[in-house]
Enzyme design. Structure first.
Site, mmCIF file in Angstrom:
data_model
loop_
_atom_site.group_PDB
_atom_site.id
_atom_site.type_symbol
_atom_site.label_atom_id
_atom_site.label_comp_id
_atom_site.label_asym_id
_atom_site.label_seq_id
_atom_site.Cartn_x
_atom_site.Cartn_y
_atom_site.Cartn_z
ATOM 1 N N GLY A 252 0.809 -1.220 0.000
ATOM 2 C CA GLY A 252 0.000 0.000 0.000
ATOM 3 C C GLY A 252 0.840 1.267 0.000
ATOM 4 N N SER B 60 -3.402 -3.446 -0.726
ATOM 5 C CA SER B 60 -2.293 -4.178 -0.125
ATOM 6 C C SER B 60 -2.716 -5.587 0.279
ATOM 7 C CB SER B 60 -1.806 -3.412 1.109
ATOM 8 O OG SER B 60 -0.804 -4.146 1.776
ATOM 9 N N GLY B 61 -1.846 -6.558 0.023
ATOM 10 C CA GLY B 61 -2.174 -7.959 0.286
ATOM 11 C C GLY B 61 -2.431 -8.292 1.747
ATOM 12 N N HIS B 62 -1.607 -7.738 2.628
ATOM 13 C CA HIS B 62 -1.674 -8.221 4.016
ATOM 14 C C HIS B 62 -2.846 -7.660 4.812
ATOM 15 C CE1 HIS B 62 0.175 -4.838 6.453
ATOM 16 N NE2 HIS B 62 0.510 -4.447 5.241
ATOM 17 N N THR C 45 12.431 -7.707 -10.761
ATOM 18 C CA THR C 45 11.862 -9.041 -10.954
ATOM 19 C C THR C 45 10.607 -9.192 -10.103
ATOM 20 O OG1 THR C 45 14.059 -9.912 -11.395
ATOM 21 C CG2 THR C 45 12.372 -11.527 -10.782
ATOM 22 N N CYS D 150 1.197 2.655 12.854
ATOM 23 C CA CYS D 150 2.255 3.539 12.389
ATOM 24 C C CYS D 150 2.564 4.637 13.387
ATOM 25 C CB CYS D 150 1.856 4.157 11.063
ATOM 26 S SG CYS D 150 1.123 2.955 9.983
HETATM 27 C C1 LIG Z 1 -1.791 -0.490 5.988
HETATM 28 C C2 LIG Z 1 -2.169 0.715 5.206
HETATM 29 C C3 LIG Z 1 -1.300 1.266 4.245
HETATM 30 C C4 LIG Z 1 0.083 0.717 4.032
HETATM 31 O O1 LIG Z 1 0.084 -0.516 3.391
HETATM 32 P P1 LIG Z 1 1.412 -1.432 3.428
HETATM 33 O O2 LIG Z 1 1.097 -2.567 2.523
HETATM 34 O O3 LIG Z 1 1.582 -1.844 4.848
HETATM 35 O O4 LIG Z 1 2.514 -0.591 2.929
HETATM 36 C C5 LIG Z 1 -1.721 2.361 3.546
HETATM 37 N N1 LIG Z 1 -2.928 2.892 3.727
HETATM 38 C C6 LIG Z 1 -3.809 2.389 4.617
HETATM 39 C C7 LIG Z 1 -5.152 3.014 4.773
HETATM 40 C C8 LIG Z 1 -3.451 1.293 5.397
HETATM 41 O O5 LIG Z 1 -4.304 0.805 6.292
#
Ligand SMILES: *Cc1c(COP(=O)(O)O)cnc(C)c1O
Length: 398
Positions: free
Chosen positions: A72, A200-202, A238, A326
């Site tokens: 993300g 974002s995947g996680h 890659t 964060c």
């Molecule tokens: C977690 C998050 C991100 C950052 O994503 P990452 O994959 O951890 O870099 C950005 N924006 C929002 C709203 C998020 O919750």
């Protein structure tokens, strides 16, 4: 209960076992470089293609509008910096909000130091931007509106469709950080007139370190990572093949179960919120009561230090967060809670609990029991609380 009760799904989620299983062969058997010409690499190319297809479909987008990134944060950086660079000759004004993720806010601050002007929109007490204020902020030199789909701290969902319409009407690009919303609520990039979208995947039971940026066809953009010809020459390096496979699998699974998952989460979230509001005094729910992510609860407990509460919850095996992952490590209260108008001392007493469909009512009962104990204990040590409750007319709710 000696198992961990994980209530921090906005920080990250558990990678589904099926996702891990789908990824494994791309470490072991199919380890070829997708850019190589020989047959040995074709399963890697095909797997990337399949994942891209699944993601495009989930948004009503085209396959070649999906660009894989490392998550993300990278997607937000790319969307904003590359647009700024590509459209600088048209104008140098960007509109965003005060409650964006730091990936957006710090990128905007970086651009401000390089000659761009940024308007940070206010939000109301629930964390929703005011469309009138957005319209007033638009100038002839505005090139980009970047507003998050749903907030990571208080879960509030923005009026994305209306924002998209306003942006389109004025010929301004619209980027949305949909990291918290993607695969949790239905999103159509055409219906919402979204030009760029970060995910974002996680945050959706996929792996960490992989995400994507959707970029609408026809948009001027710039390469973000200079290097090889990967991702149609726009993002060199890659490909993270196992990560891409895992992300694709996670998206397919999450899209297939979105409705029932949301239903379960909403029911559990409401149970938790109602119980806390009923059983704990001097507490406030942060964010919109209805218009919020189905898994998000965020409370402010007066006369309490959020960090102390987290530590005591942790001692009871409960994972929560104060503000966002964060901001931990810093003593400043969350910029989101300040933006919705909480005074510093109350913003400090905040607790975010973000659940998942696998949580149970029994866990919620246990968590509320512990919150009650902890709140009572911490307040018994607070001189402010003592003074306050002795005041004539002190009420039990904020
Ligand atoms: C977690 C998050 C991100 C950052 O994503 P990452 O994959 O951890 O870099 C950005 N924006 C929002 C709203 C998020 O919750």
């Amino acid at each position: 209960m000696n198992q961990v009760i994980y209530l921090d799904n906005a920080a990250t989620t558990r990678t589904r076992p099926e996702v891990v299983e789908a990824m494994v062969p791309y470490f072991s058997e199919h380890y070829g470089n997708p850019s190589s010409v020989y047959e040995f690499s074709s399963p890697c190319k095909e797997a990337i293609d399949h994942a891209r297809e699944a993601i495009a479909e989930s948004l009503g987008a085209k396959k070649n509008e999906i660009y894989f990134t490392a998550g993300g944060t990278e997607s937000d950086n790319w969307a904003i910096k590359a647009t700024a660079e590509a459209y600088a000759s048209k104008g140098k004004h960007i509109i965003t909000s005060k409650i964006e993720h730091h990936a957006v806010l710090h990128t905007c601050e970086y651009l401000e130091k390089r000659g761009f002007e940024v308007t940070y929109l206010n939000v109301d007490e629930n964390g929703i931007i005011k469309l009138e204020e957005l319209k007033r902020a638009i100038r002839p030199d505005t090139i980009l509106i970047s507003i998050m789909f749903a907030n990571n701290e208080i879960g509030t969902i923005q009026p994305i469709k209306e924002i998209g319409a306003i942006a389109r009407e004025h010929g301004i690009l619209f980027h949305t950080d949909a990291v918290q919303a993607y695969c949790h609520v239905p999103i159509s990039v055409d219906e919402y007139q979204i030009d760029m979208l970060s995910a974002s995947g996680h945050k959706l039971n996929g792996p960490k370190g992989i995400g994507f940026l959707y970029i609408r066809t026809g948009l001027k953009t710039r390469s973000f990572i200079h290097g090889g010809a990967q991702e149609r020459k726009r993002r060199g390096g890659t490909e993270n093949v196992p990560g891409i496979v895992g992300l694709g699998k996670a998206v397919e699974m999450a899209m297939g179960t979105m409705e029932e998952r949301a239903e379960k989460e909403r029911e559990l979230r409401d149970y938790l919120i109602d119980k806390v509001m009923k059983e704990v005094s001097f507490v406030r729910l942060n964010g919109h009561r209805i218009n919020r992510l189905t898994n998000n609860a965020n409370f402010a407990f007066q006369f309490i230090e959020g960090e102390s509460m987290l530590i005591m919850l942790d001692m009871n095996g409960i994972c929560g967060s104060s503000g966002s992952a964060c901001t931990s490590g810093s003593l400043d209260p969350s910029h989101v809670l300040l933006a919705i108008g909480l005074p510093h001392e109350i913003a400090h007493g905040s607790l975010r609990l973000t659940l998942c469909e696998e949580n149970t009512r029994e866990e919620m009962d246990y968590v509320v029991e512990k919150i009650k104990e902890i709140v009572e204990k911490l307040r018994s040590m607070s001189p402010l609380y003592e003074d306050y409750v002795k005041r004539p007319g002190a009420k039990g709710h904020m």
